[in-house]
Design an enzyme around this catalytic site. Structure first.
Site, mmCIF file in Angstrom:
data_model
loop_
_atom_site.group_PDB
_atom_site.id
_atom_site.type_symbol
_atom_site.label_atom_id
_atom_site.label_comp_id
_atom_site.label_asym_id
_atom_site.label_seq_id
_atom_site.Cartn_x
_atom_site.Cartn_y
_atom_site.Cartn_z
ATOM 1 N N HIS A 17 16.013 73.264 -100.325
ATOM 2 C CA HIS A 17 17.539 73.072 -100.033
ATOM 3 C C HIS A 17 17.668 73.383 -101.575
ATOM 4 C CE1 HIS A 17 17.977 71.624 -95.997
ATOM 5 N NE2 HIS A 17 17.802 72.924 -95.928
ATOM 6 N N HIS B 290 26.749 74.578 -88.549
ATOM 7 C CA HIS B 290 26.358 74.043 -90.183
ATOM 8 C C HIS B 290 27.212 75.313 -91.116
ATOM 9 C CE1 HIS B 290 22.936 77.541 -89.742
ATOM 10 N NE2 HIS B 290 23.209 77.222 -87.932
ATOM 11 N N ARG C 37 19.069 81.540 -84.405
ATOM 12 C CA ARG C 37 19.418 81.076 -86.361
ATOM 13 C C ARG C 37 18.395 82.246 -86.152
ATOM 14 N NH1 ARG C 37 19.073 76.767 -86.336
ATOM 15 N NH2 ARG C 37 16.773 75.978 -87.472
ATOM 16 N N HIS D 46 22.248 78.161 -98.230
ATOM 17 C CA HIS D 46 21.861 77.263 -99.514
ATOM 18 C C HIS D 46 21.070 77.775 -100.147
ATOM 19 C CE1 HIS D 46 17.326 76.407 -97.575
ATOM 20 N NE2 HIS D 46 18.704 76.332 -96.118
ATOM 21 N N ASP E 238 12.007 78.005 -86.967
ATOM 22 C CA ASP E 238 12.266 77.798 -88.661
ATOM 23 C C ASP E 238 10.474 77.427 -89.715
ATOM 24 O OD1 ASP E 238 13.731 77.287 -90.900
ATOM 25 O OD2 ASP E 238 15.220 76.066 -90.242
ATOM 26 N N TYR F 99 24.448 77.414 -80.846
ATOM 27 C CA TYR F 99 23.496 76.754 -80.193
ATOM 28 C C TYR F 99 24.459 77.537 -79.428
ATOM 29 C CZ TYR F 99 21.758 76.947 -84.735
ATOM 30 O OH TYR F 99 21.160 77.543 -86.337
ATOM 31 N N GLU G 118 17.535 83.478 -90.070
ATOM 32 C CA GLU G 118 17.687 82.844 -91.264
ATOM 33 C C GLU G 118 16.819 83.817 -91.962
ATOM 34 O OE1 GLU G 118 15.460 79.330 -92.492
ATOM 35 O OE2 GLU G 118 17.099 78.940 -94.564
ATOM 36 N N ASP H 83 -3.606 52.080 -96.304
ATOM 37 C CA ASP H 83 -4.108 52.674 -98.039
ATOM 38 C C ASP H 83 -4.348 54.157 -98.170
ATOM 39 O OD1 ASP H 83 -6.350 53.280 -96.065
ATOM 40 O OD2 ASP H 83 -7.787 52.538 -97.618
ATOM 41 N N GLU I 63 21.572 82.544 -93.036
ATOM 42 C CA GLU I 63 20.917 81.658 -91.624
ATOM 43 C C GLU I 63 22.679 81.120 -90.345
ATOM 44 O OE1 GLU I 63 19.221 78.028 -91.411
ATOM 45 O OE2 GLU I 63 19.583 77.995 -94.178
ATOM 46 N N HIS J 255 17.830 70.456 -85.946
ATOM 47 C CA HIS J 255 16.343 69.097 -87.010
ATOM 48 C C HIS J 255 15.072 69.320 -85.705
ATOM 49 C CE1 HIS J 255 19.025 69.003 -90.418
ATOM 50 N NE2 HIS J 255 18.051 69.931 -90.336
ATOM 51 N N ASP K 95 12.195 80.244 -96.648
ATOM 52 C CA ASP K 95 12.598 79.578 -95.789
ATOM 53 C C ASP K 95 13.237 80.742 -94.632
ATOM 54 O OD1 ASP K 95 14.022 78.061 -94.099
ATOM 55 O OD2 ASP K 95 15.576 77.250 -94.973
HETATM 56 N N1 GLY Z 1 14.492 74.956 -92.906
HETATM 57 C C1 GLY Z 1 16.023 74.469 -93.218
HETATM 58 C C2 GLY Z 1 17.106 75.207 -93.447
HETATM 59 O O1 GLY Z 1 17.220 76.080 -93.000
HETATM 60 O O2 GLY Z 1 18.000 75.015 -94.398
HETATM 61 MN MN MN Z 2 17.622 77.107 -95.009
HETATM 62 MN MN MN Z 3 15.448 77.143 -92.230
#
Ligand code: GLY
Ligand code: MN
Ligand code: MN
Length: 433
Positions: free
Chosen positions: A357, A346, A401, A350, A256, A384, A403, A36, A380, A239, A267
Site C-alpha cells: 500500500h 473495499h 477478486r 491503491h 492474493d 464477496y 487484481e 531472542d 482489484e 484478510h 500484488d
Molecule cells: N494484498 C493486499 C491488497 O490487495 O491490498
Molecule cells: Mn492490493
Molecule cells: Mn492483493
C-alpha cells in the site's frame, strides 16, 4: 538499482528542501519476533529510496546548504568479531566508496556530530511519529542546541514533514523502478501459474501457499505481504491469512499473493475453481468482476481522476448484482445508496511501489488526484457473497477478486502483471494442464 539513481533522488530532494534545511532519516529498527529471535531485517522504504543502504543502525543526513549538497551517513563501524556472527558491514569506508556518502561517521558518535550539522539550518525535514525512539533523540539534539542559546548557538525554528516531499517523489516511478516492478510482477505471475497448476480438491491451502514461497525464493524475492489463500467460505474473508483449510471439490479458491523483489512489490489476485471447472453461478459472478476490472483498467489513464476506475467498477458490479437478482432497484439509486457495499466493500485500488500500500496522496485538497504517467496502482474489484438466508444457495461462499498491477503511461494502461491468465476459459485450460 544503480548508485546514480539514488544520488539523483537525493539531489532532487535537496533542491526541493532548499539551502536552509537539513534532512534527517533513520534506518528501520531491528524488531524482535519472539524471545531472542529477530524478524529478518528490512530497511525502511524512505531510507532505502534515498540511500540504497540496507544496514540497520544508520542515519542519513542531507545538507542542501553545503557546497554541492552533502550526503552524510552515520553507520556501524567495521567489527571483526561482530561480522563473524552477523555478516559484513560496509563501515565508513564502504559508505563513502560504495554508497556515495560525502562523509561517513560511526553511528555511536552521532550525539557529538549531528547537533553541529543541524545548528546552521533553519528547518529540519523529518518524519515525526514513525519511530518514537528516534523522535526522542531528535528532541534531545534540538534541546542540546537550545541550551547553548545563551552562548549564541542557533536553533532551527521549524520542523517540516519530510514525507510530504518524499512520498510525492516515490509516487512517480522512474524507468529503473518500473523495470524492477515489472520483474517483481513477473515472478509473482510465475508463482500464480504454479499455484493454478497444482490446485485440486484435497490439497490444503498452505500447500498452495508453499508454491509462492518456493517460486519467490528461487528468484531472490520475498513475500511482500502475508499471502491470502482462501477456499470456500474463506474467499469472503478479505484478510484471511490462516491458510489452513482443505480445498473442497466445487469450491472457489481466492489467492492474493505478491512478492518483493529488490525492494519493489507486486500484488496479484486470482480466483479459481478448486476442481478446475467454474460452476454456472461461480462463472456468472466471476464474469461480472472481470468486466468491472477491465472497465477500471481502461480508465487507469493519464488525465483521469483517481476515483474514475473505481466508479467504473462500481457501475459494472452494481449492474451485475441486479442481473444476478441480488440487488433490486434503479441502478442510479443503488449506486447513490452504496447498496453494492454489501458485496463489494473495499476500494478498487491503491498505489503500489516499495510498499504494497504505497505512499502518495489520493487527493489534492478535496479533489481526487489526476492520474499521471509513472504512477502505479493496483486494480482489484471483487464480489464477496457470504452464505445468508436471503441469498440463493448457489451463490453462497462465492468470493471473487481479480487484481493486477497497472502502470499509468502517456498512452494505454500498461498492465505489469499481464502475463497471468484471467479469462475463465483460460484459467480452466491452464488448470487442465
Ligand atoms: N494484498 C493486499 C491488497 O490487495 O491490498
Ligand atoms: Mn492490493
Ligand atoms: Mn492483493
Amino acid at each position: 538499482m544503480k548508485a546514480e539513481e539514488f544520488s539523483r533522488r537525493r539531489e532532487q530532494l535537496m533542491s526541493m528542501v532548499g539551502s536552509d534545511g537539513i534532512v534527517i532519516l533513520p534506518a528501520a529498527p531491528i524488531r524482535r519476533r519472539s524471545r531472542d529471535v529477530e524478524y529478518r531485517y528490512r530497511q525502511d522504504s524512505d531510507f532505502y529510496y534515498l540511500t540504497g543502504f540496507a544496514e540497520p543502525d544508520s542515519v542519513a543526513v542531507l545538507l542542501p546548504g553545503t557546497r554541492g549538497g552533502r550526503f552524510v551517513l552515520f553507520c556501524r563501524e567495521r567489527n571483526k568479531d561482530k561480522e563473524l556472527w552477523d555478516g559484513s558491514r560496509a563501515g565508513q569506508e564502504g559508505a563513502t566508496e560504495e554508497y556515495g556518502a560525502d562523509d561517513a561517521f560511526p553511528v555511536d558518535d552521532i550525539d557529538d556530530i549531528l547537533p553541529g550539522l543541524i545548528e546552521p539550518c533553519s528547518r529540519v525535514y523529518y518524519t515525526m511519529g514513525m519511530y518514537t525512539d528516534f523522535d526522542a533523540r531528535i528532541g534531545e539534539w534540538i534541546n542540546s542546541l537550545r541550551s547553548g542559546g545563551s552562548r549564541g548557538v542557533h536553533t532551527p525554528h521549524e520542523f517540516v514533514a519530510l514525507d510530504h516531499l518524499l512520498h510525492d517523489m516515490r509516487l512517480f516511478k522512474s524507468r529503473a523502478e518500473i523495470s524492477t516492478m515489472r520483474r517483481s510482477a513477473k515472478v509473482a505471475v510465475k508463482a500464480h501459474e504454479r499455484a493454478m497448476a497444482v490446485t485440486r480438491p484435497g490439497l490444503y491451502e498452505y500447500e498452495v501457499e508453499a508454491e509462492f514461497c518456493h517460486e519467490f525464493r528461487r528468484n531472490n524475492a520475498w513475500i511482500s505481504y502475508s499471502p491470502i489463500v482462501g477456499s470456500g467460505k474463506n474467499t469472503c474473508t478479505l484478510h484471511y491469512v490462516e491458510n489452513n483449510c482443505r480445498l473442497a471439490d466445487g469450491d472457489l479458491l481466492l489467492i492474493d499473493a505478491g512478492c518483493e523483489l529488490d525492494y519493489y512489490a507486486s500484488d496479484i489476485t486470482r480466483t479459481l475453481p478448486v476442481n478446475g471447472h467454474f460452476s454456472a453461478a461461480q462463472r456468472a459472478v466471476y464474469e461480472i468482476v472481470l468486466e468491472a476490472q477491465l472497465a477500471a483498467i481502461e480508465l487507469t489513464r493519464s488525465g483521469r481522476h483517481w476515483n474514475e476506475p473505481h466508479d467504473a467498477a462500481v457501475r459494472v458490479i452494481t449492474r451485475g448484482l441486479k442481473k444476478l437478482g441480488l440487488l433490486e432497484g434503479s441502478l442510479k439509486r443503488l449506486i447513490d445508496d452504496a447498496a453494492y457495499q454489501q458485496f463489494f466493500m473495499h476500494r478498487t485500488g491503491h498505489w503500489l511501489g516499495m510498499d504494497v500500500h504505497d505512499v502518495g496522496d489520493y487527493k489534492v485538497g478535496d479533489q481526487w488526484r489526476l492520474l499521471e504517467p509513472g504512477m502505479v496502482t493496483t486494480v482489484e474489484p471483487g464480489l464477496y457473497i457470504a452464505a445468508a438466508s436471503n441469498i440463493p444457495s448457489r451463490f453462497h461462499n462465492i468470493g471473487v477478486r481479480i487484481e493486477d498491477d497497472v502502470l499509468v503511461t502517456s498512452g494505454d494502461p500498461d498492465v505489469l502483471s499481464k502475463g497471468l491468465v484471467k479469462e475463465p476459459d483460460a484459467i480452466e485450460a491452464l488448470m487442465a494442464g
